[in-house]
Design an enzyme around this catalytic site. Structure first.
Site, mmCIF file in Angstrom:
data_model
loop_
_atom_site.group_PDB
_atom_site.id
_atom_site.type_symbol
_atom_site.label_atom_id
_atom_site.label_comp_id
_atom_site.label_asym_id
_atom_site.label_seq_id
_atom_site.Cartn_x
_atom_site.Cartn_y
_atom_site.Cartn_z
ATOM 1 N N GLN A 102 -9.302 -4.210 7.927
ATOM 2 C CA GLN A 102 -8.427 -3.670 8.773
ATOM 3 C C GLN A 102 -9.093 -2.614 9.420
ATOM 4 O OE1 GLN A 102 -4.118 -3.847 8.082
ATOM 5 N NE2 GLN A 102 -4.572 -4.404 5.965
ATOM 6 N N ASP A 121 -4.859 7.796 2.711
ATOM 7 C CA ASP A 121 -4.399 6.626 3.432
ATOM 8 C C ASP A 121 -5.410 6.079 4.351
ATOM 9 O OD1 ASP A 121 -2.613 4.360 3.731
ATOM 10 O OD2 ASP A 121 -1.367 5.425 5.115
ATOM 11 N N GLU A 122 -5.554 4.795 4.662
ATOM 12 C CA GLU A 122 -6.313 4.056 5.967
ATOM 13 C C GLU A 122 -7.776 4.678 5.631
ATOM 14 O OE1 GLU A 122 -5.142 1.722 6.848
ATOM 15 O OE2 GLU A 122 -2.832 1.744 7.311
ATOM 16 N N LYS A 157 0.799 -1.518 -0.035
ATOM 17 C CA LYS A 157 -0.073 -0.015 0.055
ATOM 18 C C LYS A 157 0.936 1.132 0.056
ATOM 19 C CE LYS A 157 -1.538 0.985 3.983
ATOM 20 N NZ LYS A 157 -0.949 1.942 4.562
ATOM 21 N N THR A 158 1.787 1.367 0.625
ATOM 22 C CA THR A 158 2.614 2.676 1.193
ATOM 23 C C THR A 158 3.542 2.698 -0.368
ATOM 24 O OG1 THR A 158 2.757 2.211 3.398
ATOM 25 C CG2 THR A 158 4.493 3.658 2.337
ATOM 26 N N ARG A 183 0.448 -9.351 10.871
ATOM 27 C CA ARG A 183 1.640 -8.651 11.279
ATOM 28 C C ARG A 183 2.635 -9.583 11.165
ATOM 29 N NH1 ARG A 183 0.076 -4.775 9.584
ATOM 30 N NH2 ARG A 183 -1.756 -5.947 9.394
#
Length: 745
Positions: free
Chosen positions: A249, A218-219, A33-34, A600
């Site tokens: 998420q 983002d998010e 994503k980043t 994670r």
């Protein structure tokens, strides 16, 4: 430098190359994503878009810094003029420019949660509202939720019915007035006030809407109503808005996040392009497979099929222990095993838990086994008393109207006691002015007399002096002079205690933080430094260079990754938390939280649960989490090593309750009982003296708990009890006269 788009997979590249119009990027866990956000910004720059025209919104300073670093690595420069940062920092920046339109000055103070709770406590006391139950923090949380939903005090007051809501309405209205009077805003105001600004002054909205041709968020699944509305308002002009997120998420409903925002994006922007990033680069196939099976139990979700080219990886460990202490000791043992086997460092491990309270036993075990650790989410650096004291001195130089900072700073002055401060507050309330206005009048029309008056005069001179020097000295010099004048270091050195030494180190660290900010910031002003401090989040304090185990809640871990992950406390009432089991949407959020915890892990995952855990000072029996029971048998058999408690039939002995590090008992997969029970327990006769069939070592089948083995019995007659270890739910204490179970051979 030309951007190499061949470094992206086809889905990533399509998302990056899309420029005009709205787009939604559904980015599964570990799907890059980043990287996509970074490349998209760089691609805009290389297509002739001015950095001045780009607005990039994140949820943490850490995420913003990572994106800036990556853009810098790709381009060498160009990101400095991009407005990139958290929602709160970006809109605080806009409010610094425009605040005077809504009655604030540009030097307004930003209150952190402790400052806000302090104001609410004072309001409660002034209105004769008890501060013990509910606490000021409880009222603060309610008010914060109302603000996130854009509900104003007068609107809530009209709907308040019960006594609690009526108290909230009173506190909320007074809280709004105090903030305005103190020229201060809290975190929620940094989102609420821009909307007020844009609605009252359409020309200001047009100015920023026209300027930001391209908006990236983002998010997006974590946006609340205020954030959603701000994005919608600003993107209305050019409609070049790209949101990135993953509904799986979305884990922040408790702080106002609305998952519906990401579900509704395609309705809000009917011509939007949707891109799905489904290739995972982080985890092994086994970890990813488990995550998929967990999240597929949620009914409300955007369907995605995560896959990876990574190795299948090692088996996942599902570990059952007798107590929470045993659980912590097991974690220590596994850490040493993994380090020896794979040559890992301590910083490669993280222990995740649902609630902060779980960290105590884990911390004790780590200390006993000489394992260094850091905790994310404890008392943050800027929340420590000596740091808040010093920050109050710096705040009043910028904003003397901040009564919270003013009274805190006055309280530190020698010769200025509570009585004097109370007189100043009373005089300010009587005259309807700020406390600092009364302080300024003390010389010619003293509210206080004698030595106290002299100390107040000295304090006034201090404020005037540093307000002048603020623009004449560097930020580092100014902070050093202020801290030196407070005398705090001299006082701490005179104490000469370990606690004082730690506080001295904290003060020195504050000076270092200010110096670093002065060296690295584009605008190293005192106002900007104080704003940054107010917006620091738990995760921003994470020191990933320190070689230590990380302990944190799962909420704090989102966006991070570790080679080895431990998830502790998979028990009913703990994970999921008890209140979440009553409502489908809350239970689904708990399941998403489990999904986040699993994803994670990069190469190794341990999941642990205990049969007994201390709660509220007493040891209580626990049941295995329903989330573990949802894992299909075929996944368990293929992907898991199951470790824990086994009571061999030939020994019929109770296991040791406090296993030492290094002990391990492995058992095969539990199966449901297939034999027909041979005898039924007879206990309908009240004259029965005992239950002779129920004794240590006997196997029983309970109507609710299934098959189990009796570990011990106690009591006589109809009061006889038994401790029974059930294969499905763990250890239970049963009162036999109420038990519906049978004895099996």
């Amino acid at each position: 430098m030309t951007l190499d788009l061949n470094a992206l997979n086809p889905q990533q590249r399509a998302a990056v190359e899309h420029i005009e119009g709205p787009s939604m990027i559904i980015a599964g866990a570990g799907s890059g994503k980043t990287r996509v956000l970074t490349y998209k910004i760089v691609n805009l720059l290389q297509n002739g878009v001015s950095p001045f025209d780009i607005l990039a919104l994140t949820f943490t300073n850490k995420a913003a810094k990572e994106m800036k670093d990556r853009i810098s690595a790709l381009t060498g420069a160009g990101y400095e003029r991009i407005w990139m940062g958290t929602f709160h920092s970006i809109f605080a920046r806009i409010l610094r420019i425009e605040a005077e339109h809504i009655g604030f000055t540009r030097n307004f103070t930003i209150y952190d949660s402790d400052d806000s709770a302090g104001v609410i406590r004072q309001i409660m006391q002034a209105n004769n509202i008890p501060t013990d139950k509910p606490t000021p923090k409880a009222y603060q949380n309610v008010i914060s939720n109302l603000k996130n939903k854009l509900i104003h005090p007068q609107d809530f007051a009209r709907t308040a019915v019960n006594d609690f809501d009526k108290k909230v309405a009173v506190i909320y209205e007074d809280y709004r007035k105090v903030l305005y009077k103190n020229n201060a805003m809290d975190f929620d105001d940094l989102l609420m006030k821009p909307i007020e600004l844009f609605e009252k002054f359409p020309e200001i909205l047009q100015k920023y809407g026209q300027r930001f041709r391209f908006i990236l968020v983002d998010e997006y699944q974590d946006t609340n109503k205020a954030q959603y509305l701000i994005v919608k308002m600003l993107s209305a002009t050019h409609r070049n808005v790209s949101v990135v997120g993953d509904d799986a998420q979305s884990i922040y409903k408790w702080r106002g996040a609305e998952i519906q925002n990401i579900f509704d994006f395609e309705k809000d922007f009917e011509d939007c392009m949707t891109f799905r990033l489904e290739q995972n680069y982080r985890s092994t196939q086994k970890i990813l497979s488990l995550a998929g099976h967990v999240i597929n139990n949620n009914k409300k979700q955007i369907v995605k099929n995560l896959w990876t080219e990574n190795d299948h990886g090692e088996q996942i460990h599902l570990v059952e222990t007798m107590t929470d202490r045993d659980e912590a000791l097991r974690i220590c043992r596994y850490i040493y095993e993994e380090m020896q086997k794979k040559k890992l460092n301590f910083k490669d491990f993280v222990v995740l838990y649902r609630t902060n309270a779980q960290s105590r036993t884990i911390e004790e075990a780590l200390r006993q086994n000489s394992i260094p650790y850091i905790i994310v989410g404890g008392i943050r650096f800027y929340q420590r008393k000596e740091i808040k004291d010093l920050l109050s001195y710096l705040k009043i130089i910028v904003n003397p109207s901040d009564n919270e900072a003013l009274t805190r700073a006055l309280g530190m002055r020698q010769g200025v006691g509570k009585t004097t401060i109370d007189k100043l507050i009373a005089a300010a309330d009587r005259d309807g002015v700020q406390i600092f206005d009364i302080v300024k009048k003390t010389v010619e029309n003293p509210v206080v007399a004698g030595k106290a008056r002299n100390h107040i005069t000295e304090f006034l001179n201090y404020v005037y002096k540093y307000q002048y020097l603020k623009d004449e000295m560097s930020l580092s010099e100014l902070a050093g002079a202020v801290i030196d004048e407070t005398g705090i270091l001299r006082e701490l050195k005179l104490e000469n205690t370990p606690e004082a030494e730690e506080r001295i180190s904290n003060v020195q660290e504050l000076l270092s933080a200010i110096a670093e900010y002065a060296d690295t910031s584009d605008e190293p002003t005192l106002e900007n430094f104080l704003q940054q401090v107010s917006l620091v989040a738990d995760i921003d304090d994470l020191d990933d260079k320190k070689n230590a185990i990380t302990l944190m809640t799962i909420h704090s871990a989102k966006g991070l990754e570790f080679p080895v992950v431990f998830i502790s406390g998979l028990e009913e009432g703990l994970f999921p938390v008890s209140g979440a089991t009553l409502y489908q949407d809350e239970l689904e959020e708990e399941r998403r939280l489990f999904y986040v915890a699993i994803t994670r892990a990069m190469s190794k995952l341990y999941i642990l649960y205990s049969n007994m855990r201390y709660k509220f000072g007493i040891q209580s029996y626990q049941m295995k989490s329903r989330f573990l029971k949802e894992i299909p048998d075929e996944v368990l058999k293929e992907h898991f090593i199951v470790e824990g408690l086994k009571f061999p039939a030939e020994k019929k002995s109770k296991p040791e309750k406090h296993a030492r590090v290094g002990q391990s008992i492995r058992y095969e997969f539990f199966t449901k009982p297939t034999q027909t029970p041979k005898r039924r327990i007879e206990h309908d006769d009240p004259t029965t003296d005992k239950f002779p069939d129920i004794k240590k070592g006997v196997t029983v089948v309970h109507n609710q708990y299934g098959k189990g083995e009796v570990l011990s019995t106690s009591g006589k007659g109809l009061d006889k009890k038994a401790e029974i270890y059930f294969e499905e739910v763990g250890l239970k204490r049963i009162i036999l006269k109420y038990a519906k179970m049978t004895v099996s051979d």
